[in-house]
Design an enzyme around this catalytic site. Structure first.
Site, short mmCIF file in Angstrom:
data_model
loop_
_atom_site.label_atom_id
_atom_site.label_comp_id
_atom_site.label_asym_id
_atom_site.label_seq_id
_atom_site.Cartn_x
_atom_site.Cartn_y
_atom_site.Cartn_z
CD GLU A 39 -1.78 2.09 2.00
OE1 GLU A 39 -1.18 3.02 1.42
OE2 GLU A 39 -2.14 2.11 3.17
CB CYS A 79 -2.59 5.80 3.23
SG CYS A 79 -1.70 4.92 4.49
#
Lengths: 525, 525
Positions: free
Chosen positions: A265, A302
């Site tokens: 990720e 994120c």
């Protein structure tokens, strides 16, 4: 609790021989003891062999035993008490309340996976009964279950020292799937990593599991990290971090004799689309919500909203003015590491000095080391479309507003975007048609589409997708948050005409686990 | 039906400008008309653009419409009638009964996916309702469904001109998932490919779908094949073929700006483990079953039993002697292409001339071109373990028996194996403990574990796994045969706080599709 500064390999504490790692308190610049002796090939080999030796037994633990193990990990983390909170605060500069919340999330996540393990849906049991009299050919009895892939290497993330680190989401879902885990601890919070690592170590011992089910190694990415991913006994990788780090691991994994999946990720700028009616009706309130999301955790998420895409005009001007005003007053916040602070300064610098980008506002200047000064910038759609570099993530509290001529250009910019973790629509009823026109593009670009919320704050639940097309992640078919994260570490196996006595529990005709199987294509109820 | 020798791009027939392809009747060496003008970058671009333009509409077709489309493809293939059978026989050298059976399998496969689409389980709908009053933070309404990845490039396989070619398993499962498909036709059976391609083309028109849902291109792997995999509009790849071909596609896919998944089914030698009691009790009958499986289709199956691993001694000697005797009498069979025949000759030659390998028997020598002469060879476990080359697949009717000193060496050889599509146990009740000791290794090595059957013959059903660890396939988490093949072409998307009017059908609170959703972690019944 005294920290030893050693890697935890199975039930042992092992001092490595490579360069030592010291945590730094980013709020003060002070170096924290102890030194963590870096591991090398010897420690990777030892942990990988223990994990491999533990694999066959661990993957066949009963659902109940495995669930209890996950719950025991959670209890042991809680049992560390305040030492964990204090150390994590010192190593990350994050506020105590945030760390306490993150501990709750981490333990809740482990307990969620315990429930998922017990429910057994992840086994995806399918039974196609024999048809001995079928013409022209009989059919054999065929049964499918999922089994664990093998030992998994997990890379701790800097920005979630608990929830995406030693016993975070990757570890919890891999352990739930039946995979031993070897964590490469993030060098920014080694003390936190040791404390949590010892809690997992204790849980392994309490539950009587083979020691190789869990290890945590300290060391450099090049030596320990790359060494793990290249090791033939490692069968999958979980990573949360930078695009360069993630793609480097992907490359190592693909060049192995046996390539393996890497779940990285990596990178997302999480565009927000304020649609015209909503922007006009409540642009100022929207601006406040936006800046609050942008500043959360110094923007070190994120899912930080790094891009706003809207039609230009008075309503957008008012939104930008209000957002600038709020942002100007926002306090500076300590970033996680000096390295992250430096990268943030460079990223904001690139925007500030870009001749097609206008600076709207900057937040308060910090007075202590490593403090993030928020930033808001504006550019025109045509300039954004012409310069790939404007899509690069600036990790931290900074956002870029893209002014579009009309709805068609909004859609054009949306189509131009790389893959994202999230996209957000701000819309009112009158925007429904505009939203409907954008939705097919947004679904193709992101793993999560939000309406009238903000992308920060990722719920740990069953429907969550924390994933998305490359480069948001390396594998858009998966999520790293939520119960579906377990599927990353499983593969199907079919058993043909196997006698009841040899079949695994999940597949026995007597169905001792009481699973709702797919029976000849029909779901049992 | 007159063959035109052109690529089918959407609803058009397009002549390419690259070198022409001619089919060859492998039984006679005769070249078959018409010439197929090879496509190039222009045809790839045209097909990819049409597929891309069709994608958003096609992936949102209703479950019923999509199911009817798959059923219409099946009917249109059947409507070609005998022309299809004759052409496929001429292009492959396979017997008419085999081709007829394969047509049945192909159409059955399409109809199975129609049922799967209607059932809607593949959407994996999850709903986590809002909790507005939750402390310390409310939870938003979160819903998940799966959507199609995007246009898929499918590579036709030489050994299944219908079931794994233009409208075979990869195409059927990709279309079922909602992905437009562009087939790179296999150059060995272009006429068969054109006939089936026209049937799909007709079904697209009859169902009123956007024409870009399906295209089939003729041309070289280097120009058309590599061009498709590199094209940014292609989002996944299905391939059945050689290890060198599959790994080449994997490399291209990984080097794209946006890497994409490649589902390559490549290489397997499908070890058979006759356990001691079974070998002693019924070794001769086993030998007959083994040779029948080995010779089926001239051994040109991915699941052909190319390896037998057992403890040495009288029982194994008797098995080998009987297998050799049966094999010696086995008639030669025409192979699919001159290229496959040459590769087979070389592969058998490597075994024949290997100084650690003993030739037990060869089958009948052929009198017409390209005929496979079966082969059976023996070597010692120590020699097998010492030479990686002995694990290389010889595509065709050849098998190698590995003599092991004892059960421990059998296990050692099993651990030494690369990933496989299948492993087979031949066992009696007295072998149960031996089987139990081997099973953990076998599960780790293969996608399907059979007992007392033979690996050839892959059932198209729900529990089938036609997959396995690398190099059997590029992605052990998947199957290319059976209903679970649909999952390869899907990714999850989460919708947060989306108003009912904007939500896709599958996720509406009113549940118009009547799906059994995962509601807050509980399966609806």
């Amino acid at each position: 609790m005294t920290l030893e500064g050693k890697s935890l390999i199975g039930q042992q504490a092992v001092a490595g021989n490579s360069s030592a790692i010291h945590a730094v308190n980013p709020a003060t610049g002070e170096q924290l003891d102890p030194a963590y002796a870096g591991g090398s090939a010897a420690e990777v080999d030892k942990a990988a062999q223990l994990a491999w030796d533990a694999f066959d037994a661990y993957r066949e633990t009963s659902l109940e035993d495995r669930a209890v193990f996950l719950e025991t990990v959670a209890s042991e983390i809680e049992a560390i008490g305040d030492d964990l909170i204090q150390r994590a605060v010192a190593e990350t500069g994050l506020p105590q309340a945030r760390i306490e919340g993150e501990r709750g999330r981490t333990c809740g996540q482990l307990r969620l996976f315990a429930k998922v393990v017990r429910a057994g849906e992840w086994l995806d049991v399918r039974v196609d009964p024999a048809m001995p009299d079928r013409q022209p050919m009989p059919r054999a009895d065929l049964r499918q279950r999922h089994i664990a892939l093998g030992p998994v290497a997990v890379f701790g993330a800097s920005n979630f020292p608990l929830a995406f680190s030693v016993a975070g989401g990757d570890t919890a879902s891999a352990l739930a799937a039946g995979c031993p885990v070897i964590v490469k601890a993030h060098s920014a919070h080694p003390g936190t990593s040791e404390l949590v690592g010892r809690a997992v170590q204790k849980a392994v011992a309490k539950c009587g599991l083979p020691e190789g089910v869990f290890s945590v190694l300290f060391g450099s990415g090049r030596e320990v990290g790359a060494g793990l991913v290249a090791d033939q006994r490692i069968k999958a990788v979980g990573f949360t971090g930078s695009r360069s780090g993630g793609t480097a691991l992907m490359k190592i994994a693909q060049q192995r004799k046996e390539p393996i999946p890497v779940y990285a990720e990596m990178s997302s700028i999480n565009p927000v689309f304020p649609l015209p009616a909503a922007l006009k009706a409540r642009g100022e309130a929207m601006a406040e919500g936006f800046v609050a999301s942008l500043n959360m955790g110094a923007g070190q998420f994120c899912t930080n909203p790094g891009l706003v895409i809207a039609e230009k005009g008075e309503a957008l001007d008012a939104f930008v003015a209000k957002a600038g005003e709020v942002l100007k007053g926002s306090a500076s916040q300590t970033m996680l590491t000096p390295g992250i602070f430096d990268a943030y300064q460079q990223g904001v610098g690139r925007l500030s000095s870009h001749d097609k980008v206008r600076e709207v506002a900057r937040g308060q200047v910090g007075e202590t080391p490593n403090q993030c000064q928020s930033g808001l910038f504006v550019t025109a759609a045509a300039d954004f479309l012409a310069d790939e570099a404007l899509q690069e993530e600036v990790f931290g509290s900074t956002s870029l507003v893209i002014e579009c001529a009309d709805a068609a250009e909004v859609k054009q910019v949306a189509e131009h975007l790389e893959g994202q973790l999230t996209v957000t629509l701000q819309m009112d009823d009158a925007d429904l048609d505009a939203a409907r026109a954008l939705l097919p593009t947004l679904e193709r670009k992101a793993g999560r589409v939000l309406v009238n919320g903000w992308p920060t704050g990722v719920e740990v639940c069953h429907a969550m997708v924390h994933g998305g097309p490359y480069p948001a992640t390396s594998d858009s078919r998966t999520t790293s948050v939520g119960s579906a994260a377990i599927f990353r570490f499983l593969r199907p196996v079919c058993y043909q005409a196997m006698p009841e006595g040899l079949l695994p529990e999940a597949l026995k005709e007597s169905n001792p686990l009481g699973l709702k199987r797919l029976d000849d294509g029909q779901r049992e109820s």
